[in-house]
Design an enzyme around this catalytic site. Structure first.
Site, PDB file in Angstrom:
ATOM      1  CB  CYS A  11     -12.453  27.227  42.292  1.00 24.14           C
ATOM      2  SG  CYS A  11     -12.581  28.787  42.849  1.00 24.14           S
ATOM      3  NE  ARG A  17      -7.366  28.918  42.402  1.00 24.57           N
ATOM      4  CZ  ARG A  17      -7.884  27.770  42.615  1.00 24.57           C
ATOM      5  NH1 ARG A  17      -7.301  27.206  43.381  1.00 24.57           N
ATOM      6  NH2 ARG A  17      -9.035  27.677  44.258  1.00 24.57           N
ATOM      7  CG  ASP A 130      -6.840  31.158  45.120  1.00 25.40           C
ATOM      8  OD1 ASP A 130      -6.968  32.549  44.653  1.00 25.40           O
ATOM      9  OD2 ASP A 130      -7.429  30.532  46.043  1.00 25.40           O
TER      10      ASP A 130
END
Length: 161
Positions: A11, A17, A130
């Protein structure tokens, strides 16, 4: 013993994440008693969470969300994706389309088709939102869980958890 399946979750900052995906996948493989078949890690496309070659730990709300599900990410610190990671991993999995673009830039392309958008394994062609921006760590966890289960099913493992 056959070679391990090497998976790198990626990420932007490697504090929300991708570490969530790393540790959820590790947890699933342990529960299915197949963890010995895997090497699982995570990385960032940016250096925003890395200072003086030391990465920040997992963002506290992401860590808290994992803990709600009995999953520890203790000791994990952000690291940056490197060009030589392409040769080290079988699957380089981006959480969103911007990650994929940045991964291809860092890796110098994807000639062996190793990079994948995470939720395609769950049958969805969309980004994992996100939670740094949305604040919804539960929704991110649910997406991550679906993606991890989908990846394991793609690899031929039956996931009945």
């Amino acid at each position: 013993m056959p070679n391990k399946i090497k998976v790198l979750m990626v990420c932007h900052g490697n504090i929300c994440r991708s570490p969530m995906a790393e540790f959820v996948l590790k947890d699933l493989t342990q529960k299915l008693n197949i963890s010995h078949h895997f090497h699982i890690a995570s990385a960032a496309t940016s250096t925003e969470e890395i200072w003086g070659n030391v990465g920040n730990p997992v963002y506290p709300p992401a860590k808290k969300e994992l803990a709600k599900h009995g999953i520890s990410c203790e000791g994990k610190r952000a690291v940056q994706l490197r060009k030589d990671d392409y040769d080290k991993y079988d699957f380089l999995i981006g959480m969103d389309s911007a990650n994929i673009r940045n991964m291809n830039r860092i890796l110098g392309g994807d000639p062996e088709r190793k990079t994948h958008l995470f939720l395609t394994f769950a049958g969805e062609n969309r980004d994992v939102a996100d939670p740094w921006y949305t604040g919804n760590f539960t929704a991110t966890y649910n997406d991550v869980l679906a993606g991890c289960k989908g990846l394991l099913e793609y690899l031929g493992y039956e996931v009945l958890l």
